[in-house]
Scaffold this motif. Sequence first.
Motif, short mmCIF file in Angstrom:
data_model
loop_
_atom_site.label_atom_id
_atom_site.label_comp_id
_atom_site.label_asym_id
_atom_site.label_seq_id
_atom_site.Cartn_x
_atom_site.Cartn_y
_atom_site.Cartn_z
N TRP A 30 0.82 -1.21 0.00
CA TRP A 30 0.00 0.00 0.00
C TRP A 30 0.85 1.26 0.00
N ASN A 75 -2.90 5.95 2.32
CA ASN A 75 -3.07 5.10 3.50
C ASN A 75 -4.34 4.30 3.32
N ARG A 76 -4.22 2.99 3.40
CA ARG A 76 -5.38 2.12 3.22
C ARG A 76 -6.23 2.11 4.48
N ARG A 111 -10.84 1.91 5.42
CA ARG A 111 -12.20 1.98 4.87
C ARG A 111 -12.73 3.41 4.82
N ASN A 115 -9.73 5.05 -1.58
CA ASN A 115 -10.27 4.04 -0.67
C ASN A 115 -11.74 3.73 -0.97
N LEU A 142 -11.85 1.17 -3.71
CA LEU A 142 -11.43 -0.14 -3.19
C LEU A 142 -12.56 -0.76 -2.37
N ASN A 143 -13.21 0.04 -1.52
CA ASN A 143 -14.31 -0.48 -0.70
C ASN A 143 -15.43 -1.03 -1.58
N ASP A 155 -7.61 -4.18 -6.98
CA ASP A 155 -6.58 -3.14 -6.88
C ASP A 155 -6.10 -2.71 -8.27
#
Length: 300
Positions: free
Chosen positions: A157, A168-169, A171, A177, A180-181, A230
Amino acid sequence: MIKRTLVFSNPTYLSHSNKQLLVTYPDKEKDSKTVPIEDIGVLLMENQQITISHGCISALLENNVAIISCDSSHMPTGLILPLDGGLTQSERFRYQIEASAPLKKQLWQQTIQQKIYNQGRVLEELGYDVTNMFRWSRSVKSGDPDNYEGRAAAYYWQTIFSEFTSFNRGRGGESPNNLLNYGYAILRAAVARALVSSGLLPTLGIFHRNKYNAYCLADDIMEPYRPYVDRIVYSLVQDFGVDALRELTTDLKVRLLQLPQLDVKFDDMTSPLLVGVSRTTASLARCYEGVSRKINYPEL
């Protein structure tokens, strides 16, 4: 046959007739449509003004369709799956419940090895040095006691979006992010659907054990598939830039919803991801039964 992913973003009434999903619209603003229910793999309802009949839900579940419900911000929040996964379901439940701790540790070892390897392949495609990722993948022991998953995640990451943003990963973190969620929610539904079709309980995980999580096993098995999400998100960041991705638009969702149709590669075949996860969950069922000791995961 490749199963379809249907997304409904406008007020809609969903019912069924003669094994067809019947889609009608308020005030007849659009013509009604029909879709064979047997062609559907995932159905996602985004709009808060969608009405679906109980008979339609039943018909969808009988055909092993994963039904996803979204909240007012259009993020997936609920999942409906069939209870009946096959004629030998109770037997498979017993095998799963009675699985030994050493077997679960070995299955988790394989899962993390493939996850780190696939993460490494994503970074390798982007031109980064991944010597450490492949070394960590080979070094994972039964149960991953040395937490190579965490080491790999920290590097992964820190690296994947580094040319675009300081990432920064998390939720609730900054874009991307949110993408990605959304992608992981679609992936989770596909994996949970495959687990049920393989006669397994998605609640009983290999590693994940949160008592409030109804899909612990889905969260386990989806790990090596996350890099496919990703890679899509990276392409979106590359195409539009981070700032343009703060709002999850319909066009972005369309790109992410291509995930179930993505090709995934196994040793002896290539198949759509929705088919591939079923192959993975079927191999997991054989591991629980003692017929095999290896989960069949795709290699990115």
